[in-house]
Design a protein around this motif. Structure first.
Motif, short mmCIF file in Angstrom:
data_model
loop_
_atom_site.label_atom_id
_atom_site.label_comp_id
_atom_site.label_asym_id
_atom_site.label_seq_id
_atom_site.Cartn_x
_atom_site.Cartn_y
_atom_site.Cartn_z
N GLU A 7 0.91 -1.03 -0.04
CA GLU A 7 -0.05 -0.13 -0.08
C GLU A 7 0.89 1.37 0.09
O GLU A 7 0.60 2.04 -0.70
CB GLU A 7 -0.89 -0.16 1.12
CG GLU A 7 -2.19 -0.95 1.12
CD GLU A 7 -3.04 -0.70 -0.29
OE1 GLU A 7 -3.10 0.50 -0.69
OE2 GLU A 7 -3.45 -1.73 -0.73
N GLU A 8 2.03 1.38 0.89
CA GLU A 8 2.90 2.30 0.71
C GLU A 8 3.50 2.65 -0.62
O GLU A 8 3.46 3.53 -1.09
CB GLU A 8 4.06 2.21 1.71
CG GLU A 8 5.06 3.15 1.88
CD GLU A 8 6.14 2.94 2.80
OE1 GLU A 8 7.18 3.81 2.66
OE2 GLU A 8 5.90 2.37 3.42
N GLY A 11 0.89 3.69 -3.04
CA GLY A 11 0.53 5.10 -2.77
C GLY A 11 1.57 6.11 -3.42
O GLY A 11 1.34 7.12 -3.97
N GLN A 12 2.88 5.78 -3.32
CA GLN A 12 3.90 6.49 -3.87
C GLN A 12 3.86 6.50 -5.34
O GLN A 12 4.08 7.79 -6.06
CB GLN A 12 5.37 6.10 -3.36
CG GLN A 12 5.67 6.28 -1.86
CD GLN A 12 6.83 5.44 -1.54
OE1 GLN A 12 7.47 4.69 -2.24
NE2 GLN A 12 7.15 5.66 -0.23
N ARG A 14 1.14 6.17 -7.40
CA ARG A 14 -0.09 6.78 -7.61
C ARG A 14 0.40 8.47 -7.52
O ARG A 14 -0.04 9.21 -8.44
CB ARG A 14 -1.35 6.30 -6.50
CG ARG A 14 -1.90 5.10 -7.14
CD ARG A 14 -3.12 5.00 -6.42
NE ARG A 14 -3.35 3.65 -6.76
CZ ARG A 14 -3.59 2.71 -5.95
NH1 ARG A 14 -2.66 2.75 -4.73
NH2 ARG A 14 -3.79 1.47 -6.43
#
Length: 90
Positions: A7-8, A11-12, A14
């Motif tokens: 997820e981290e 997110g980066q 995105r």
């Protein structure tokens, strides 16, 4: 990679996709977003690097650094590094 790490990284990616939106075609952006959504974050980074390189798109120092950090973190081959090296400075 565990769920939190994925997820981290997703997110980066995105965030980078948003920052680089003006330098990627809508088709490339959609493909990269799809790769992120299906968990293929390594392929997403490589695709992003390939497309930026193919069209000689400039990168700011922080954008290049963020991409290279993801390349290293995901232990990708030198393909993405070589592609990003051909992008001019912004």
């Amino acid at each position: 990679m565990d769920g939190a790490e994925y997820e981290e990284i997703a997110g980066q990616l995105r965030g980078l996709l948003i920052r680089l939106d003006d330098r990627l075609s809508s088709t490339d952006g959609s493909l990269i977003a799809e790769l992120i959504d299906v968990g293929e974050v390594g392929l997403a980074v490589e695709q992003m690097a390939d497309q930026l390189s193919e069209y000689d798109q400039p990168l700011a120092a922080d954008e290049r650094a963020d991409l290279l950090t993801l390349v290293e973190r995901l232990q990708l081959t030198d393909r993405a590094v070589r592609a990003l090296a051909t992008c001019p400075d912004r």
